[in-house]
Design a protein around this motif. Structure first.
Motif, mmCIF file in Angstrom:
data_model
loop_
_atom_site.group_PDB
_atom_site.id
_atom_site.type_symbol
_atom_site.label_atom_id
_atom_site.label_comp_id
_atom_site.label_asym_id
_atom_site.label_seq_id
_atom_site.Cartn_x
_atom_site.Cartn_y
_atom_site.Cartn_z
ATOM 1 N N VAL A 9 -49.607 -35.774 -48.638
ATOM 2 C CA VAL A 9 -50.211 -36.893 -47.905
ATOM 3 C C VAL A 9 -49.681 -38.234 -48.415
ATOM 4 C CG1 VAL A 9 -52.375 -38.058 -47.362
ATOM 5 C CG2 VAL A 9 -52.274 -35.568 -47.358
ATOM 6 N N ASP A 38 -48.614 -34.824 -43.229
ATOM 7 C CA ASP A 38 -50.048 -35.134 -43.147
ATOM 8 C C ASP A 38 -50.852 -33.893 -42.783
ATOM 9 O OD1 ASP A 38 -50.313 -37.756 -43.924
ATOM 10 O OD2 ASP A 38 -49.981 -38.580 -41.928
ATOM 11 N N VAL A 86 -55.924 -40.391 -45.999
ATOM 12 C CA VAL A 86 -55.345 -40.950 -44.773
ATOM 13 C C VAL A 86 -56.051 -42.242 -44.379
ATOM 14 C CG1 VAL A 86 -54.901 -40.517 -42.332
ATOM 15 C CG2 VAL A 86 -54.624 -38.660 -43.991
#
Length: 390
Positions: free
Chosen positions: A100, A134, A152
């Motif tokens: 991420v 992601d 995120v």
């Protein structure tokens, strides 16, 4: 490979170096197992801290820590040697966080138009890779009980904060999203290790580590960003480097205090990385590779009084040519052998032609770390009461 905690193998010692490499290889192999070979490019020095913290909290008295390691097969990056590597939920959480955050870093480079990413086709491909990372990070995170949405969301919030930041904006306002993301990741290691009481101090250590990561990145990129016109938090907020150093020192002190509250099974490596090596990283970012505990009253000689090689002094005399240098063809043959056995990547070897000692490309560059603190007693300056032989 990126990250701010890049330990020197000489300072770690053989035991801690072996442990550190086990976590680095464990992160790399976790990425390969769950996400394919290409995902291994996001292996980074800071991500493995998640794996280190998880294993450090394992209860060795009950044998809980025995399940955190396995023997990996030969790997080119280890000179085709087997090794004990970290495994389990700690390594997988480290992989999820690395994916991420690498995705966020890639999107940041795309937004800045760095290098080839300034070209639209390359930028489009990079965005697709970032999107896949992601999703992969979210999938692995959910399997170990960690919601990567907090990462995120922090990345998305960072964009808005940077757009609104200007002269007079507090630098801590800009670093807050990074602090939130790393706090969540550090705290979750306590849950994976079965020590929920450690979550609060680890969240504090993670928050301050995130602050340091943002500050050091800003300091190191200040001049390149100014040359390219890219956004930099120090320049945008008008924060002097001296104030950034003060904030960094405060964060270092806070991390040390937070780690004292953590109940570790064996916290030597975690302490070494997050207290001592992190301090070295701060010194390196703000003052280069010089010792961070230099003495203001130490005499310095300049000009004609300086020793050879010193500031303003005469140059060092050239070294006599080695008589045992290899010829062109012999050197090429030796180079081919080193390349095939991967010693050029991660071993210690002699230069194929000059026979000078060299370090492999994937060994952290420690410069003159063994000599940088002569005369400053920095090995005795830490009052943290540790027993990590530092």
């Amino acid at each position: 490979m990126f990250g701010i905690v890049r330990p020197c193998r000489h300072r770690l010692g053989e035991n801690l170096k072996t442990q550190w490499m086990a976590h680095l290889c464990g992160l790399c192999l976790a990425l390969r197992k769950d996400h394919g070979q290409f995902a291994r490019v996001v292996t980074n020095y800071d991500g493995l801290l998640i794996s280190v913290l998880t294993e450090a909290q394992a209860d060795r008295a009950t044998g809980q820590s025995s399940g955190w390691r396995r023997t990996a097969g030969p790997c080119p990056l280890r000179g085709m040697r087997t090794a004990s590597v970290a495994r389990g939920e700690g390594a997988r959480l480290a992989a999820a966080v690395s994916l991420v955050l690498a995705s966020a870093k890639m999107r940041d480079h795309v937004a800045d138009g760095d290098g080839l990413l300034a070209r639209k086709p390359v930028a489009l491909a990079a965005r697709r890779v970032a999107k896949r990372w992601d999703a992969a990070g979210a999938r692995t995170g959910s399997e170990v009980g960690f919601d990567t949405a907090v990462l995120v969301e922090a990345v998305d919030r960072q964009v808005g904060i940077e757009a609104l930041a200007g002269p007079g904006t507090s630098l801590l306002t800009v670093t807050e999203p990074t602090e939130t993301a790393t706090a969540a990741a550090f705290a979750h290691t306590a849950l994976l290790a079965g020590r929920p009481g450690n979550a609060e101090p680890l969240a504090e250590a993670g928050r301050l580590f995130g602050r340091l990561a943002h500050l050091l990145d800003a300091v190191e990129d200040k001049e390149p960003d100014a040359a390219s016109g890219a956004w930099n938090p120090l320049t945008a907020t008008g924060t002097p480097v001296g104030e950034a150093r003060r904030l960094a020192d405060d964060a270092l002190h806070g991390i040390r205090l937070a780690l004292r509250e953590v109940d570790f099974g064996d916290g030597k490596l975690a302490h070494r990385l997050l207290v001592h090596e992190l301090r070295t990283s701060v010194d390196r970012a703000f003052r280069g590779a010089s010792c961070g505990h230099g003495h203001a009253d130490a005499p310095s000689l300049y000009g004609p009084y300086a020793p050879p090689g010193g500031p303003g002094g005469p140059p060092l005399p050239p070294e006599p040519p080695r008589r045992d240098r290899r010829g062109l063809l012999a050197g090429c043959a030796v180079w081919a052998g080193l390349a095939c056995t991967c010693q050029l990547c991660c071993g210690s070897y002699e230069d194929p032609w000059s026979r000078e000692p060299k370090e492999g490309l994937c060994n952290p560059d420690c410069g003159d770390c063994c000599d940088c603190c002569d005369g400053c007693s920095c090995c005795d300056c830490c009052d943290c009461g540790c027993d990590c032989s530092c």
